[in-house]
Scaffold this motif. Structure first.
Motif, PDB file in Angstrom:
ATOM      1  N   ALA A 115       0.826  -1.209   0.000  1.00 13.39           N
ATOM      2  CA  ALA A 115       0.000   0.000   0.000  1.00 13.39           C
ATOM      3  C   ALA A 115       0.861   1.260   0.000  1.00 13.39           C
ATOM      4  CB  ALA A 115      -0.931  -0.008   1.215  1.00 13.39           C
ATOM      5  N   LEU A 117      -5.811  -0.392  -4.595  1.00 14.80           N
ATOM      6  CA  LEU A 117      -4.754  -1.326  -4.269  1.00 14.80           C
ATOM      7  C   LEU A 117      -4.916  -2.582  -5.123  1.00 14.80           C
ATOM      8  CD1 LEU A 117      -2.354  -1.726  -2.312  1.00 14.80           C
ATOM      9  CD2 LEU A 117      -3.957  -2.748  -0.699  1.00 14.80           C
ATOM     10  N   SER A 150      -5.026   2.940  -2.310  1.00 20.82           N
ATOM     11  CA  SER A 150      -4.117   2.255  -1.384  1.00 20.82           C
ATOM     12  C   SER A 150      -4.173   2.881   0.005  1.00 20.82           C
ATOM     13  CB  SER A 150      -2.688   2.314  -1.930  1.00 20.82           C
ATOM     14  OG  SER A 150      -2.580   1.610  -3.141  1.00 20.82           O
TER      15      SER A 150
END
Length: 405
Positions: A303, A313, A366
């Motif tokens: 991430a 992500l 993310s």
């Protein structure tokens, strides 16, 4: 303080209920910090679900290079005489194995054959453990017979690992997986009601608390590695803060109350009841706890490495980020079920929620995904702290009173 007689130089000093973790054992564990870091970086480099499977196989291999020595160091003092020398040799072997982890399944050109180096070092560690355990057992014949049973299993498992390294390719993955499954399954069957000895409850629980700390330390390292791959910015700092909060939450769930209460219950056990709990609750149920932390570390690193791209992500990163903490909280409630006799329902629900989020895969960036997981764990910590405030106060009060004595 009365002078305690020392055993002859030819004999190990057997532990008793007052034995605590020594500084040499803490030093011994440092090589595993590096090894855990290598596992995470291996999975990052492979960046595939096969790589995650292979990373977990390596982690199990490392676990069986660490856990048997928790039993050995509880049987006899690890910081004296032949025990200290033997564990020093083991440290060298484990460090060599850790150096070979990046080449565990894909040997690089030049140098030694990486998979075989790792396999041979693993085999050496298992042999050294068995030899030292025979020495530490002294004249305890039931314990010696138990070690003899373990020897057969360890040799079979190591043989499969070495064979897999020699074969290479897809066969290596399956041979290593088979070796670890065989080792863990048969060892469990012959050990849970076996003639093992746990002389010191506090040493035992401290030892496993320390390995959880080691894994959490790797999660902190993963935050730094992931953040260092991009320029410092507000999203990077926010993601790093979320990652640290996640690690704090995981620490809290284990050490705030659960580990303390489990230690009290474990100390009250005697004989085979204690050794059975040691096998099931600690040697086995702490492995998925550590695996959950390592997976979470992989997710956090993934991430943070993509935190500035403002994109969802990836599939692998999402899997690690949600499945790692889910495995951790579910393992922690299984641990308490074994030691405390009941399930922690809030943790079961949180684990289920994380798995649902993994399956649904909401379109989060993310940073948002990392913050979400950290918030879920923080809410669980808050709910348990409020819901069980009375019990928490009593347990921590008992522990403080015991420490004062």
């Amino acid at each position: 303080m009365p002078h305690l007689p020392r055993p002859p130089l030819s004999a190990a000093r057997i532990s008793d209920e007052t034995h605590r973790v020594t500084t040499f054992e803490l030093f011994f564990d440092l090589v595993f910090v590096f090894a855990f870091t290598q596992v995470t970086e291996f999975m990052v480099h492979e960046h595939s679900f096969l790589g995650v499977l292979q990373g977990m196989v390596i982690l199990v291999l490392l676990w069986w290079s660490w856990a048997p020595f928790s039993w050995l160091a509880n049987q006899a003092h690890a910081d004296e005489g032949l025990m200290r020398f033997g564990l020093s040799v083991v440290m060298v072997a484990v460090f060599m194995a850790a150096l070979a982890i990046p080449e565990a399944f894909n040997d690089l050109d030049g140098g030694l054959h990486g998979p075989l180096v790792l396999a041979l070092m693993y085999a050496a560690v298992r042999v050294l453990h068995l030899l030292l355990y025979v020495y530490a057992a002294g004249n305890d014949q039931p314990l010696r017979r138990q070690i003899a049973k373990l020897t057969v299993v360890a040799v079979l498992g190591a043989a499969l690992v070495i064979t897999g390294a020699l074969l290479g390719g897809t066969a290596q993955t399956w041979f290593w997986l088979a070796g670890m499954v065989l080792d863990t399954t048969i060892t469990f069957l012959i050990s849970r009601h076996g003639n093992w000895r746990i002389h010191s409850a506090v040493h035992w629980t401290e030892r496993y608390g320390l390995v959880v700390i080691l894994a959490l330390g790797e999660s902190i390292v993963a935050i730094g590695v992931g953040a260092s791959q991009v320029p410092v910015s507000v999203p990077v700092l926010a993601g790093a803060a979320a990652g640290i909060c996640l690690s704090i939450g995981l620490w809290w769930l284990y050490f705030d109350v659960t580990a303390i209460a489990a230690e009290h219950r474990f100390a009250a056990l005697r004989g085979t009841a204690r050794s059975s709990a040691a096998v099931e609750a600690y040697t086995y149920l702490h492995l998925p706890l550590v695996a959950g932390i390592i997976l979470a570390a992989l997710g956090v690193e993934e991430a943070l490495a993509h935190v500035e791209k403002n994109k969802p992500l990836g599939q692998l990163g999402s899997f690690a980020l949600f499945a790692g903490p889910a495995l951790y909280v579910l393992s922690s409630t299984a641990f308490w079920r074994r030691m405390g006799g009941r399930w922690k329902k809030w943790r079961l629900g949180t684990g289920a929620l994380l798995l649902v989020l993994l399956a649904v895969r909401p379109p989060l960036t993310s940073l948002a995904a990392l913050v979400l997981v950290a918030v879920v764990i923080a809410v669980l910590v808050g709910l348990e702290s409020v819901r069980y405030a009375g019990a928490r106060g009593r347990i921590r009060g008992m522990n403080a009173a015991g420490s004062a004595e």
